[in-house]
Write a protein that holds these residues in place. Structure first.
Motif, PDB file in Angstrom:
ATOM      1  N   ASP A   1       0.792  -1.224   0.000  1.00  0.00           N
ATOM      2  CA  ASP A   1       0.000   0.000   0.000  1.00  0.00           C
ATOM      3  C   ASP A   1       0.825   1.275   0.000  1.00  0.00           C
ATOM      4  OD1 ASP A   1      -1.860  -1.827   2.387  1.00  0.00           O
ATOM      5  OD2 ASP A   1      -2.424  -1.537   0.284  1.00  0.00           O
ATOM      6  N   ARG A   2       2.122   1.180   0.334  1.00  0.00           N
ATOM      7  CA  ARG A   2       2.956   2.365   0.433  1.00  0.00           C
ATOM      8  C   ARG A   2       4.310   2.110  -0.203  1.00  0.00           C
ATOM      9  NH1 ARG A   2       2.032   3.371   6.885  1.00  0.00           N
ATOM     10  NH2 ARG A   2       0.322   4.861   6.780  1.00  0.00           N
ATOM     11  N   VAL A   3       4.886   3.177  -0.728  1.00  0.00           N
ATOM     12  CA  VAL A   3       6.271   3.172  -1.190  1.00  0.00           C
ATOM     13  C   VAL A   3       6.957   4.384  -0.568  1.00  0.00           C
ATOM     14  CG1 VAL A   3       7.842   3.250  -3.155  1.00  0.00           C
ATOM     15  CG2 VAL A   3       5.620   2.115  -3.396  1.00  0.00           C
ATOM     16  N   ILE A   4       8.012   4.150   0.177  1.00  0.00           N
ATOM     17  CA  ILE A   4       8.819   5.238   0.720  1.00  0.00           C
ATOM     18  C   ILE A   4      10.021   5.412  -0.205  1.00  0.00           C
ATOM     19  CG2 ILE A   4      10.122   6.103   2.699  1.00  0.00           C
ATOM     20  CD1 ILE A   4       8.491   4.162   4.448  1.00  0.00           C
ATOM     21  N   VAL A   5      10.179   6.615  -0.743  1.00  0.00           N
ATOM     22  CA  VAL A   5      11.233   6.883  -1.727  1.00  0.00           C
ATOM     23  C   VAL A   5      12.371   7.631  -1.028  1.00  0.00           C
ATOM     24  CG1 VAL A   5      11.785   8.024  -3.907  1.00  0.00           C
ATOM     25  CG2 VAL A   5       9.530   6.992  -3.573  1.00  0.00           C
ATOM     26  N   THR A   6      13.560   7.009  -0.949  1.00  0.00           N
ATOM     27  CA  THR A   6      14.662   7.634  -0.227  1.00  0.00           C
ATOM     28  C   THR A   6      15.191   8.884  -0.914  1.00  0.00           C
ATOM     29  OG1 THR A   6      16.340   6.238  -1.298  1.00  0.00           O
ATOM     30  CG2 THR A   6      15.411   5.450   0.801  1.00  0.00           C
ATOM     31  N   HIS A   7      14.992   8.994  -2.236  1.00  0.00           N
ATOM     32  CA  HIS A   7      15.334  10.202  -2.982  1.00  0.00           C
ATOM     33  C   HIS A   7      14.776  10.044  -4.384  1.00  0.00           C
ATOM     34  CE1 HIS A   7      18.591   7.388  -3.803  1.00  0.00           C
ATOM     35  NE2 HIS A   7      18.879   8.060  -4.901  1.00  0.00           N
ATOM     36  N   ALA A   8      14.796  11.128  -5.150  1.00  0.00           N
ATOM     37  CA  ALA A   8      14.024  11.165  -6.390  1.00  0.00           C
ATOM     38  C   ALA A   8      14.779  10.711  -7.633  1.00  0.00           C
ATOM     39  CB  ALA A   8      13.475  12.576  -6.610  1.00  0.00           C
ATOM     40  N   ASN A   9      15.961  10.132  -7.516  1.00  0.00           N
ATOM     41  CA  ASN A   9      16.602   9.537  -8.693  1.00  0.00           C
ATOM     42  C   ASN A   9      15.743   8.403  -9.235  1.00  0.00           C
ATOM     43  OD1 ASN A   9      20.012   9.904  -7.522  1.00  0.00           O
ATOM     44  ND2 ASN A   9      18.930  11.163  -8.987  1.00  0.00           N
ATOM     45  N   GLY A  10      15.684   8.282 -10.555  1.00  0.00           N
ATOM     46  CA  GLY A  10      14.810   7.297 -11.166  1.00  0.00           C
ATOM     47  C   GLY A  10      15.094   5.866 -10.771  1.00  0.00           C
ATOM     48  N   ASP A  11      16.363   5.541 -10.470  1.00  0.00           N
ATOM     49  CA  ASP A  11      16.679   4.147 -10.163  1.00  0.00           C
ATOM     50  C   ASP A  11      16.139   3.714  -8.803  1.00  0.00           C
ATOM     51  OD1 ASP A  11      18.585   5.886  -9.027  1.00  0.00           O
ATOM     52  OD2 ASP A  11      20.131   4.353  -8.975  1.00  0.00           O
TER      53      ASP A  11
ATOM     54  N   GLN B   1      14.631  10.035 -20.931  1.00  0.00           N
ATOM     55  CA  GLN B   1      15.840   9.226 -20.802  1.00  0.00           C
ATOM     56  C   GLN B   1      15.853   8.094 -21.823  1.00  0.00           C
ATOM     57  OE1 GLN B   1      17.718   9.285 -17.175  1.00  0.00           O
ATOM     58  NE2 GLN B   1      18.237   7.116 -17.090  1.00  0.00           N
ATOM     59  N   HIS B   2      14.689   7.487 -22.050  1.00  0.00           N
ATOM     60  CA  HIS B   2      14.606   6.431 -23.071  1.00  0.00           C
ATOM     61  C   HIS B   2      15.008   6.976 -24.435  1.00  0.00           C
ATOM     62  CE1 HIS B   2      13.143   2.952 -25.304  1.00  0.00           C
ATOM     63  NE2 HIS B   2      12.452   3.784 -26.066  1.00  0.00           N
ATOM     64  N   ALA B   3      14.486   8.157 -24.789  1.00  0.00           N
ATOM     65  CA  ALA B   3      14.806   8.742 -26.080  1.00  0.00           C
ATOM     66  C   ALA B   3      16.283   9.106 -26.171  1.00  0.00           C
ATOM     67  CB  ALA B   3      13.941   9.981 -26.309  1.00  0.00           C
ATOM     68  N   LEU B   4      16.834   9.594 -25.083  1.00  0.00           N
ATOM     69  CA  LEU B   4      18.243   9.981 -25.078  1.00  0.00           C
ATOM     70  C   LEU B   4      19.141   8.774 -25.289  1.00  0.00           C
ATOM     71  CD1 LEU B   4      20.509  12.053 -24.551  1.00  0.00           C
ATOM     72  CD2 LEU B   4      20.260  11.548 -22.107  1.00  0.00           C
ATOM     73  N   VAL B   5      18.890   7.702 -24.539  1.00  0.00           N
ATOM     74  CA  VAL B   5      19.738   6.514 -24.653  1.00  0.00           C
ATOM     75  C   VAL B   5      19.573   5.868 -26.023  1.00  0.00           C
ATOM     76  CG1 VAL B   5      20.180   4.213 -23.714  1.00  0.00           C
ATOM     77  CG2 VAL B   5      19.739   6.130 -22.162  1.00  0.00           C
TER      78      VAL B   5
ATOM     79  N   HIS C   1      12.605  17.986 -10.789  1.00  0.00           N
ATOM     80  CA  HIS C   1      12.673  18.874 -11.942  1.00  0.00           C
ATOM     81  C   HIS C   1      14.055  18.869 -12.588  1.00  0.00           C
ATOM     82  CE1 HIS C   1       8.683  20.316 -11.093  1.00  0.00           C
ATOM     83  NE2 HIS C   1       9.026  20.713  -9.885  1.00  0.00           N
ATOM     84  N   TYR C   2      15.041  18.298 -11.893  1.00  0.00           N
ATOM     85  CA  TYR C   2      16.400  18.260 -12.434  1.00  0.00           C
ATOM     86  C   TYR C   2      16.615  17.046 -13.332  1.00  0.00           C
ATOM     87  CZ  TYR C   2      21.527  18.118 -12.512  1.00  0.00           C
ATOM     88  OH  TYR C   2      22.843  18.075 -12.905  1.00  0.00           O
ATOM     89  N   ASP C   3      16.148  15.889 -12.911  1.00  0.00           N
ATOM     90  CA  ASP C   3      16.338  14.665 -13.684  1.00  0.00           C
ATOM     91  C   ASP C   3      15.420  14.630 -14.900  1.00  0.00           C
ATOM     92  OD1 ASP C   3      18.278  13.682 -12.056  1.00  0.00           O
ATOM     93  OD2 ASP C   3      17.078  12.063 -11.192  1.00  0.00           O
ATOM     94  N   PRO C   4      15.829  13.928 -15.960  1.00  0.00           N
ATOM     95  CA  PRO C   4      14.918  13.707 -17.082  1.00  0.00           C
ATOM     96  C   PRO C   4      13.774  12.795 -16.680  1.00  0.00           C
ATOM     97  CG  PRO C   4      16.895  12.374 -17.331  1.00  0.00           C
ATOM     98  CD  PRO C   4      17.129  13.270 -16.147  1.00  0.00           C
ATOM     99  N   THR C   5      12.687  12.840 -17.437  1.00  0.00           N
ATOM    100  CA  THR C   5      11.595  11.895 -17.242  1.00  0.00           C
ATOM    101  C   THR C   5      11.998  10.537 -17.833  1.00  0.00           C
ATOM    102  OG1 THR C   5      10.556  12.364 -19.366  1.00  0.00           O
ATOM    103  CG2 THR C   5       9.943  13.779 -17.491  1.00  0.00           C
ATOM    104  N   PRO C   6      11.275   9.470 -17.505  1.00  0.00           N
ATOM    105  CA  PRO C   6      11.590   8.177 -18.134  1.00  0.00           C
ATOM    106  C   PRO C   6      11.550   8.230 -19.652  1.00  0.00           C
ATOM    107  CG  PRO C   6      10.091   7.862 -16.292  1.00  0.00           C
ATOM    108  CD  PRO C   6      10.208   9.349 -16.493  1.00  0.00           C
ATOM    109  N   GLN C   7      10.566   8.949 -20.197  1.00  0.00           N
ATOM    110  CA  GLN C   7      10.461   9.027 -21.656  1.00  0.00           C
ATOM    111  C   GLN C   7      11.651   9.786 -22.252  1.00  0.00           C
ATOM    112  OE1 GLN C   7       8.119   9.924 -19.467  1.00  0.00           O
ATOM    113  NE2 GLN C   7       6.390   8.537 -19.811  1.00  0.00           N
TER     114      GLN C   7
END
Length: 330
Positions: free
Chosen positions: A69-79, A111-115, A103-109
């Protein structure tokens, strides 16, 4: 090429750590806490394929009728975050400060396009393909936290207490640690990257800093009295292992300050620290470009460069380091 599912380590009293089978960019540790009343995750894998594998392993350990029911995110890096989309109804908890890093990191889309679209004949394109091409974000939707907090957050899951503490800027702006007092365990996120003689890890990468804050965050982890520390990447540690990691951080900080005082540019400073070979067992030495660059910004008072600019420097240093190791020229 694909990545096989991680190993689930039983830490006792309903707590599990999901540890990726190898080291490298994007292969983060995650946590699962299970009680008779449900379950929660601490961080998620990088893409939906790995997150789906973690979900399958998690569901094997849930009581009948229970969900996550919950996800605790230790920080906002995509990994540590992007895999939360496999739990569309879960509450996602992060620090209020984590919004800045979102707002600093790219979105998944993006990053996918970049790679997928990078030229593999260039150092940056080759580096992105080698280290990030193993992940699949082609169908990964952008996820956002649903609950933000500042300072301390006390949660319960059945009979278990969960203590969540925000940190000053360290690995990123918006880090937190999770302490589980019943299990005497801390999930530190990326304020700690671990390595042991049996399981060598990678050089840390710190986007915010300064390193004094990262060292202070490690002190916060030790101050909980935890006996088991699950870092953001690498093998599980005891308190002695955390202190060894703090010695590494102090070394990098001392060298960065000395080279800055000598007028050495930040990328060249990273090259020189790499050449010193102080920690030969650690992989991805080029990530010192990011960490030393972050330390220089605090010394200079300069602004944060774009992710692509930083990664181009990382790739160039990796290319030169590999060429030197092979006896060639960069």
């Amino acid at each position: 090429m694909s990545i096989t599912s991680g190993d689930i380590v039983d830490l006792g009293r309903g707590l599990y750590a999901w540890l990726p089978p190898k080291r490298g960019w994007g292969l983060a540790n995650c946590g699962l806490l299970v009680s008779q009343r449900g379950a929660l995750w601490i961080d998620t894998p990088y893409d939906t394929i790995l997150a789906g594998q973690f979900l399958v392993e998690s569901q094997k350990r849930l009581p009948d009728g229970a969900g996550i029911d919950r996800v605790i995110v230790t920080h906002a890096n995509g990994d540590h975050f992007w895999g939360a989309g496999v739990l569309p109804d879960a509450e996602i908890i992060a620090t209020r400060e984590a919004r800045e890093h979102l707002h600093y990191d790219p979105t998944p889309q993006q990053q996918h396009a970049l790679v997928a679209g990078s030229d593999p004949s260039t150092p940056l394109g080759a580096y992105l393909g080698r280290h990030f091409g193993v992940f699949d974000w082609s169908d990964t939707e952008t996820v956002r936290p649903t609950t933000y907090f500042t300072g301390e957050l006390e949660l319960t899951l059945g009979e278990y207490a969960v203590q969540v503490s925000s940190l000053p800027p360290a690995h990123t702006t918006g880090d937190l640690i999770v302490y589980l007092p019943t299990q005497r365990t801390v999930f530190s996120g990326d304020v700690i990257f671990s390595s042991t003689p049996q399981q060598p890890g990678d050089h840390p990468v710190h986007w915010a800093g300064p390193l004094s804050n990262v060292i202070d965050a490690c002190e916060r982890v030790l101050a909980t009295g935890a006996e088991v520390i699950v870092p953001g990447h690498g093998p599980v540690l005891d308190p002695a292992g955390v202190r060894e990691h703090m010695a590494y951080l102090a070394y990098v900080r001392e060298r960065a300050h000395a080279l800055h005082a000598a007028g050495v540019p930040s990328v060249e400073a990273a090259r020189r620290v790499i050449a010193e070979g102080r920690y030969p067992e650690l992989g991805l030495s080029e990530r010192l470009v990011v960490t030393i660059g972050s330390e220089y910004r605090h010394l200079d008072g300069s602004g944060l460069p774009g992710v692509l600019e930083v990664m181009a420097d990382v790739a160039a240093v990796a290319h030169a380091t590999e060429a030197a190791s092979a006896g060639g020229t960069a």
